[in-house]
Scaffold this motif. Structure first.
Motif, short mmCIF file in Angstrom:
data_model
loop_
_atom_site.label_atom_id
_atom_site.label_comp_id
_atom_site.label_asym_id
_atom_site.label_seq_id
_atom_site.Cartn_x
_atom_site.Cartn_y
_atom_site.Cartn_z
N GLN A 357 15.69 3.61 1.12
CA GLN A 357 16.98 4.02 0.56
C GLN A 357 17.55 5.26 1.26
O GLN A 357 18.74 5.30 1.61
CB GLN A 357 16.84 4.29 -0.93
N ALA A 358 16.70 6.26 1.47
CA ALA A 358 17.19 7.50 2.07
C ALA A 358 17.74 7.24 3.48
O ALA A 358 18.75 7.82 3.88
CB ALA A 358 16.08 8.55 2.12
N LEU A 361 21.20 5.78 3.02
CA LEU A 361 22.15 6.82 2.60
C LEU A 361 22.55 7.70 3.78
O LEU A 361 23.72 8.05 3.96
CB LEU A 361 21.55 7.67 1.48
N ALA A 362 21.57 8.05 4.60
CA ALA A 362 21.85 8.93 5.74
C ALA A 362 22.76 8.21 6.74
O ALA A 362 23.65 8.83 7.33
CB ALA A 362 20.54 9.37 6.40
N ALA A 364 24.98 5.89 5.96
CA ALA A 364 26.30 5.88 5.34
C ALA A 364 27.00 7.21 5.57
O ALA A 364 28.19 7.27 5.90
CB ALA A 364 26.18 5.59 3.84
N ARG A 365 26.25 8.29 5.39
CA ARG A 365 26.80 9.64 5.61
C ARG A 365 27.33 9.76 7.05
O ARG A 365 28.46 10.22 7.27
CB ARG A 365 25.68 10.66 5.38
N ARG A 368 30.55 7.69 7.61
CA ARG A 368 31.72 8.34 7.00
C ARG A 368 32.19 9.52 7.85
O ARG A 368 33.38 9.75 7.99
CB ARG A 368 31.38 8.79 5.58
N ILE A 372 34.48 5.91 9.18
CA ILE A 372 34.31 4.50 8.80
C ILE A 372 34.23 4.44 7.26
O ILE A 372 33.42 5.15 6.66
CB ILE A 372 33.02 3.90 9.39
N THR A 374 32.85 3.37 4.25
CA THR A 374 31.50 2.84 4.10
C THR A 374 31.07 2.74 2.65
O THR A 374 31.13 3.73 1.92
CB THR A 374 30.50 3.76 4.84
N GLU A 375 30.62 1.57 2.27
CA GLU A 375 30.09 1.39 0.93
C GLU A 375 28.59 1.20 1.06
O GLU A 375 28.10 0.64 2.03
CB GLU A 375 30.74 0.13 0.35
N ILE A 376 27.86 1.69 0.06
CA ILE A 376 26.42 1.49 0.07
C ILE A 376 26.07 0.69 -1.16
O ILE A 376 26.70 0.84 -2.21
CB ILE A 376 25.68 2.85 0.12
N LEU B 35 36.95 6.44 1.95
CA LEU B 35 35.80 6.54 2.87
C LEU B 35 34.52 6.10 2.18
O LEU B 35 33.57 5.69 2.84
CB LEU B 35 35.62 7.99 3.33
N PHE B 36 34.50 6.22 0.85
CA PHE B 36 33.31 5.82 0.09
C PHE B 36 33.49 4.44 -0.54
O PHE B 36 32.68 4.03 -1.37
CB PHE B 36 32.99 6.87 -0.99
N LYS B 100 34.37 0.00 -8.43
CA LYS B 100 34.60 1.38 -7.98
C LYS B 100 36.10 1.57 -7.77
O LYS B 100 36.68 0.93 -6.91
CB LYS B 100 33.87 1.63 -6.65
N ALA B 258 20.04 13.06 0.97
CA ALA B 258 20.19 11.99 1.96
C ALA B 258 21.66 11.74 2.28
O ALA B 258 22.01 11.35 3.39
CB ALA B 258 19.53 10.71 1.44
N LEU B 259 22.55 11.96 1.30
CA LEU B 259 23.98 11.71 1.51
C LEU B 259 24.68 12.88 2.21
O LEU B 259 25.87 12.80 2.48
CB LEU B 259 24.66 11.43 0.15
#
Lengths: 441, 441
Positions: A357-358, A361-362, A364-365, A368, A372, A374-376, B35-36, B100, B258-259
């Motif tokens: 997961q991490a 998430l990283a 996605a960060r 963005r 981009i 970005t949805e997670i 973005l999210f 969302k 992570a985000l």
């Protein structure tokens, strides 16, 4: 759905898909308005009842949403954006003149709801206050044309007229003042009820049929600006009021040519009256060929209205887009940019397991940070379900980042339309972003 | 200004200069939300009175603008954007889950107006409906942080807490259910009235001072997430409810790392209660150092509210920006991008005389086609007056196009700040646009 969850009749929810289209339209109009130097103004939804009442005519006054607030004040929801503009002009004498503003905002009318007519709808207004210049009129028409071009509407015609020409015509048949207004009100229905209907209505109001015939004949002038204006000049050579209106229209048409509004878009049309009594000079309306829903935009000069709170004459000219109608045209003619049909998200980053997961998430960060959208995946479920959900929602690209990929330092970018996949180094975020964009565009 | 031209108390006009700042802020937030992967939703301003009432508590219910419409229906202006969201979720079961959405829109409250508090103000809400995932909570906090970064707010702290930890603490001192709510309501005023004030209020409600002291001591835990959470784990090792909240908070903090939300932004703070009774899990609030105006954003998990119209539990989590307060911070701290201080127009094309007017209009047309926001002088006046007016209004560049320039096939581009001028060939529109842009940037 329970009883309490009902929406009020004549009101609408803008769910995401359609709301993206709406945001795009208002965004393009905003950009157009600013290209011409119009500045954004916003005013409150609620005004004093006394500000709103007596400005729109008796019939319209009844359609104002009005009530008494907790402080005992008579208040109302704004009925249009022009009366608030007049209030602003009176309240802030420090505003520059000419004052050029636009406002895109909802207005409320307690009308009987019907197809295409709502109790809450959005007006997109653009007005120039404080000058009688013909240039200002031509500029508003150019803004309207530029807005429609920007939205990609292919077939539209700008119908031009002038209240002074109409007053000249009315004088010829012996109608002045209130009688002229009565005549115009009836003529305004020509599109809907035809010449016979207009005649019947005027006969009932005590007009004689000879006058009516002469009026209908006189207002039948229609054509390209050069033809129609030459024709009108010949007909009304000795009618001072009409000549004034013809000269004004010629000046507007000349400015439109210099401003780049193509001549084939324009049509002088004396049967185009526009209902509102407050117009005093050039008036115009934009009609589209398909679908046949009437006008999508219109406006004109109204030199008597803006000064209403200032107790002085303040000339003004302005136009308005009907947002709902423009959206109807875009949907009917399928003019919507393809990207708007999709969800906001350009990519879904899947989550394989709690362990990875991490890493998801990283990523996605980082995406963005590269702009981009970005949805997670927020839901703990199998990869296949995450992919199915992305596909159903129209997210064009997904990224798979399982334990194998994490170990290999790579990601799998999957095009959800073609099913094609490519493996890209996790460290090369620019390459991942490029792969997502190539799928999106 | 006449009587009729008054604006209602507690309402505001957004004149161009400040409205440009407001549009910029909402635009940046909109970009951040998308973005999210949050989608835009809009709902009508008016709702059935029964939809609004009974959702906000007795005191708030009195602040709803409500009235009877012409059809005899009890209606009201929306008080927030969360209840309309709940209505939408109940009305459209076809919406994806998680759903969302964001909404940036005005809400109305008949409050006593005071500095920074208005009767019409704009909420910027972002919510995820339909999942209990900690990731969803962390994502909202990340969106808030990303929005503030984008707006350039330098010094902000995200205060984190969890209603389950607070419930665990309340249980320790013997407060459950309604009694716990009473305790939190008093604690929520700690910032305003201090420990002595809170104690006095609770004593009056019949709490004994030993309990109050223990509560104040227990909620005094504050610090970096790692320190504070370790401390709480030791204190409440055997308190199941508290441990649940601590574990949740740890999961949120891990996801935030992570985000990409920097650890130094976070502070666990048990005295951060958030007044609304409906929160059920993670809660958070963002405070800025300067100016000292309290929180600019906040939110939390509220698993009981969204299902209110659906008669089923639908978990949800969301946050909100206070647009007016953020604008106050930006103005106070002078964080406004320089370009916003100027008028919309990048250039004024002057009009020398009736003879050269068409040449000026054609140049304006060509500049707009090159995406230059171009104003043309609409007023028949001397060149020197046109230049003075441009200068007064803050238009950074002007173009002079008199008979000499027309004859020579050139234009003069004048930087209004420095007074520098350059002569450029009329045909080279790209070069003219570049000269205007170099002055603007």
């Amino acid at each position: 759905m329970t009883d309490e969850a009902r929406i009020l009749q004549g009101m609408r929810d803008w769910l995401p898909r359609r709301n993206r289209l709406r945001s795009w339209v208002t965004g393009e109009l905003r950009t157009t308005f600013e290209l011409f130097g119009f500045e954004p103004l916003d005013t409150p939804a609620l005004e004093y009842g006394s500000t709103l009442k007596g400005k729109y005519g008796e019939e319209a006054d009844r359609l104002i949403y009005q009530f008494i607030d907790r402080g005992g004040r008579a208040v109302g929801l704004r009925y249009d954006l022009t009366v608030p503009l007049a209030r602003v002009v009176a309240s802030y004498p420090e505003l520059p003149r000419p004052f050029k503003r636009y406002q895109i905002a909802p207005v409320w009318r307690a009308e009987r709801p019907q197809r295409g007519r709502y109790r809450e709808f959005t007006q997109c207004d653009v007005d120039t206050v404080g000058t009688t210049s013909r240039l200002a009129d031509a500029e508003i028409i150019t803004v309207i044309s530029a807005g429609l071009e920007r939205l990609g509407l292919p077939d539209y015609t700008i119908r031009l007229n002038n209240r002074k020409i109409l007053q000249g015509v009315a004088a010829e048949v012996g109608a002045e003042g209130e009688r002229a207004v009565e005549l115009f009100r009836a003529l305004d229905k020509l599109d809907k009820i035809g010449p016979a209907g207009v005649t019947a209505e005027l006969v009932e109001s005590g007009w004689n049929s000879d006058t009516i015939d002469r009026t209908l004949e006189a207002t039948a002038v229609q054509g390209t600006p050069s033809e129609a204006l030459a024709d009108l000049r010949r007909r009304y050579a000795s009618n001072k009021r009409a000549i004034e209106g013809i000269t004004e229209t010629e000046a507007v048409v000349a400015a439109l040519a210099a401003l780049g509004v193509s001549d084939h878009r324009l049509r002088v049309d004396l049967t185009m009256i526009r209902g509102l009594d407050y117009y005093t000079g050039p008036i115009y309306e934009v009609v589209v060929e398909q679908p046949r829903i009437g006008s999508v935009s219109g406006g004109g000069r109204y030199d008597g209205l803006i000064g209403i709170f200032s107790k002085q004459a303040i000339p003004a000219t302005g136009g308005s887009f009907g947002l709902e109608r423009i959206i109807d045209v875009i949907e009917d003619q399928k003019l919507e940019p393809a990207a708007l049909a999709r969800t906001v998200s350009e990519v879904l980053v899947t989550v394989f397991s709690a362990e990875t997961q991490a890493a998801s998430l990283a990523l996605a960060r980082d995406l963005r940070a590269n702009d981009i959208r970005t949805e997670i995946s927020l839901v703990d479920e199998r990869l296949s379900n995450q992919l199915r959900s992305a596909s159903r929602r129209g997210i064009p690209t997904t990224i798979i980042l399982g334990p194998d990929e994490v170990a290999a330092g790579s990601v799998v970018v999957r095009d959800m339309t073609t099913g094609n996949q490519s493996t890209i180094a996790r460290a090369d975020v620019a390459a991942i972003a490029a792969a997502i964009r190539s799928g999106t565009t």
